[in-house]
Design a protein around this motif. Structure first.
Motif, short mmCIF file in Angstrom:
data_model
loop_
_atom_site.label_atom_id
_atom_site.label_comp_id
_atom_site.label_asym_id
_atom_site.label_seq_id
_atom_site.Cartn_x
_atom_site.Cartn_y
_atom_site.Cartn_z
N GLU A 1 0.83 -1.20 0.00
CA GLU A 1 0.00 0.00 0.00
C GLU A 1 0.87 1.26 0.00
N ARG A 2 1.96 1.25 0.79
CA ARG A 2 2.88 2.39 0.79
C ARG A 2 3.51 2.58 -0.58
N ALA A 3 3.88 1.48 -1.23
CA ALA A 3 4.47 1.56 -2.57
C ALA A 3 3.47 2.14 -3.56
N ALA A 4 2.19 1.74 -3.46
CA ALA A 4 1.16 2.28 -4.35
C ALA A 4 0.99 3.78 -4.14
N MET A 5 1.03 4.22 -2.89
CA MET A 5 0.89 5.65 -2.61
C MET A 5 2.08 6.43 -3.17
N GLU B 1 3.90 5.50 -5.75
CA GLU B 1 3.71 5.51 -7.20
C GLU B 1 2.73 6.59 -7.61
N ARG B 2 1.65 6.74 -6.84
CA ARG B 2 0.64 7.76 -7.15
C ARG B 2 1.25 9.16 -7.08
N LEU C 1 1.42 11.84 -10.19
CA LEU C 1 0.94 13.21 -10.16
C LEU C 1 2.02 14.18 -10.62
N LYS C 2 3.27 13.93 -10.22
CA LYS C 2 4.37 14.78 -10.66
C LYS C 2 4.57 14.65 -12.17
N TYR D 1 -2.37 4.98 -9.09
CA TYR D 1 -1.81 4.18 -8.00
C TYR D 1 -0.97 3.02 -8.54
N GLY D 2 -0.24 3.28 -9.62
CA GLY D 2 0.63 2.28 -10.20
C GLY D 2 -0.08 1.25 -11.05
N MET D 3 -1.35 1.49 -11.36
CA MET D 3 -2.13 0.54 -12.15
C MET D 3 -2.57 1.20 -13.45
#
Length: 152
Positions: free
Chosen positions: A25-29, A31-32, A36-37, A84-86
């Protein structure tokens, strides 16, 4: 006196530690945040989606590639982007549907889902996510129809 005081952070009234975000979950956040950047820098989002799909292990990669083609054919107005990396597909900046690899959160099946922005409302109950083990012609046809409806 300070030695006996403990921080309340991370504990509940029963003294048990509270659940924290998993590493996935931390990795997905993270990635998100990178997404955004990148979006702020006007990066080519479809290339990023295709690169993310290429990183997936089989059989998720084959399903993601097929879903990408189905979505592009069923609703060409949707824009591919990472979410979110998807791999996800958006209309007017809002994600309508996404593919989550089984490896993303170490689950036994991949997921194809829709956000609340999708136009799928029917009655008081309707599905918003589907477990995927494989794609047959029947599943592909159903997904194509759902994506068309979601984007309408």
């Amino acid at each position: 006196m300070k030695d006996t005081q403990k921080s309340a952070k991370g504990t509940t009234a029963t003294g048990k530690t509270s659940p924290r975000f998993t590493a996935e979950e931390r990795a997905a956040m993270k990635e998100r945040a990178r997404e955004l950047k990148a979006a702020a820098g006007k990066a080519d989002e479809e290339s990023a989606v295709l690169a993310k799909i290429a990183e997936m292990p089989q059989p998720d990669r084959a399903m993601a590639e097929r879903l990408h083609a189905i979505i592009k054919a069923s609703a060409p107005a949707l824009s591919p982007r990472l979410w979110y990396g998807m791999p996800a597909y958006a209309k007017d900046g809002k994600v309508l549907c996404f593919f989550q690899s089984a490896q993303k959160f170490n689950t036994r099946y991949a997921t194809f889902g829709f956000s609340d922005a999708a136009n799928l409302d029917k009655g008081a109950l309707w599905p918003v996510a589907f477990a995927l083990k494989e794609l047959t012609a029947a599943e592909e046809a159903r997904i194509g129809a759902l994506v068309k409806k979601a984007a309408s």
